[in-house]
Design a protein around this motif. Sequence first.
Motif, PDB file in Angstrom:
ATOM      1  N   ASP A  65       0.893  -0.989   0.266  1.00  0.00           N
ATOM      2  CA  ASP A  65       0.563   0.420   0.479  1.00  0.00           C
ATOM      3  C   ASP A  65       0.657   1.693   0.049  1.00  0.00           C
ATOM      4  N   ILE A  66       1.621   1.540   0.500  1.00  0.00           N
ATOM      5  CA  ILE A  66       3.075   2.848   0.757  1.00  0.00           C
ATOM      6  C   ILE A  66       3.478   3.014  -0.207  1.00  0.00           C
ATOM      7  N   ILE A  67       3.570   1.905  -0.985  1.00  0.00           N
ATOM      8  CA  ILE A  67       4.835   2.348  -3.209  1.00  0.00           C
ATOM      9  C   ILE A  67       3.918   3.441  -3.039  1.00  0.00           C
ATOM     10  N   PRO A  68       2.961   2.444  -3.661  1.00  0.00           N
ATOM     11  CA  PRO A  68       1.398   3.226  -4.554  1.00  0.00           C
ATOM     12  C   PRO A  68       0.625   4.610  -4.392  1.00  0.00           C
ATOM     13  N   ALA A  69       0.756   4.517  -3.305  1.00  0.00           N
ATOM     14  CA  ALA A  69       0.059   5.934  -2.097  1.00  0.00           C
ATOM     15  C   ALA A  69       0.942   6.903  -2.430  1.00  0.00           C
ATOM     16  N   LYS A  70       2.568   6.323  -1.989  1.00  0.00           N
ATOM     17  CA  LYS A  70       3.281   7.199  -1.759  1.00  0.00           C
ATOM     18  C   LYS A  70       3.706   8.219  -3.225  1.00  0.00           C
ATOM     19  N   GLU A  71       3.666   7.020  -3.535  1.00  0.00           N
ATOM     20  CA  GLU A  71       4.299   7.199  -5.523  1.00  0.00           C
ATOM     21  C   GLU A  71       5.842   7.576  -5.847  1.00  0.00           C
ATOM     22  N   VAL A  72       6.609   6.658  -4.696  1.00  0.00           N
ATOM     23  CA  VAL A  72       7.862   6.042  -4.956  1.00  0.00           C
ATOM     24  C   VAL A  72       8.136   5.177  -6.311  1.00  0.00           C
ATOM     25  N   LYS A  73       9.214   6.478  -6.534  1.00  0.00           N
ATOM     26  CA  LYS A  73      10.195   6.062  -7.317  1.00  0.00           C
ATOM     27  C   LYS A  73      11.466   5.244  -7.701  1.00  0.00           C
ATOM     28  N   ALA A  74      11.724   5.446  -6.634  1.00  0.00           N
ATOM     29  CA  ALA A  74      13.242   4.943  -6.525  1.00  0.00           C
ATOM     30  C   ALA A  74      12.692   3.859  -4.660  1.00  0.00           C
ATOM     31  N   ILE A  75      14.297   3.181  -4.608  1.00  0.00           N
ATOM     32  CA  ILE A  75      14.616   2.972  -2.923  1.00  0.00           C
ATOM     33  C   ILE A  75      16.087   2.980  -2.943  1.00  0.00           C
ATOM     34  N   VAL A  76      16.605   3.104  -1.287  1.00  0.00           N
ATOM     35  CA  VAL A  76      17.834   3.075  -0.560  1.00  0.00           C
ATOM     36  C   VAL A  76      17.469   1.988   0.717  1.00  0.00           C
ATOM     37  N   VAL A  77      18.412   1.063  -0.331  1.00  0.00           N
ATOM     38  CA  VAL A  77      18.426   0.388   1.667  1.00  0.00           C
ATOM     39  C   VAL A  77      19.439   0.174   2.053  1.00  0.00           C
ATOM     40  N   GLY A  78      19.901   1.188   3.674  1.00  0.00           N
ATOM     41  CA  GLY A  78      20.739   1.038   4.046  1.00  0.00           C
ATOM     42  C   GLY A  78      21.778  -0.815   4.200  1.00  0.00           C
ATOM     43  N   LEU A  79      23.214  -0.914   3.503  1.00  0.00           N
ATOM     44  CA  LEU A  79      23.719  -2.386   3.631  1.00  0.00           C
ATOM     45  C   LEU A  79      24.418  -2.223   4.816  1.00  0.00           C
ATOM     46  N   PRO A  80      23.897  -2.634   5.960  1.00  0.00           N
ATOM     47  CA  PRO A  80      24.663  -2.643   7.052  1.00  0.00           C
ATOM     48  C   PRO A  80      26.423  -3.532   7.158  1.00  0.00           C
TER      49      PRO A  80
END
Length: 156
Positions: A65-80
Amino acid sequence: MSNTSEKQTKKQVFLLPDGKNIFPKTGVVLGVDYGMKRIGLALSDKSTKIAEPFKIIHQLKELDDIIPAKEVKAIVVGLPFQTDGEEGEIAHHARLFSERVSEKYDLPVFLIDERYTSKYASEYLSGRCMRESKQKKVLDAYAAARILQKALDELK
């Protein structure tokens, strides 16, 4: 072999600065502090200049639900990375998570070194006189904001 009406997805996972040329200049970017129990989320503004803590989720499907609702264009993931610069077990899980997210949502995912982000987020919240019990409820979202802001700053 495959039906032409099926959406073709391609994994697009990059370790920054790789993929810099396809990082969106505008639009909302989702920042992720991946953990085995909790996943902290942050969102950028549409100009991709400022990251803000958003929320904490516990399962990948909560992004449906979050990705379409916020119209996300890309994702950044922290690599620990570990303190010695090597990738440990959690980094391996973060990479797997990133690949699943890229495939499922057909979005580019950018990995960035997240060493000490939770520590810095905890110090920030402590400096705001936030009780430890309250910190635990928001820490991962603040760490995600720090991860995302680091990526936005590096890509300016």
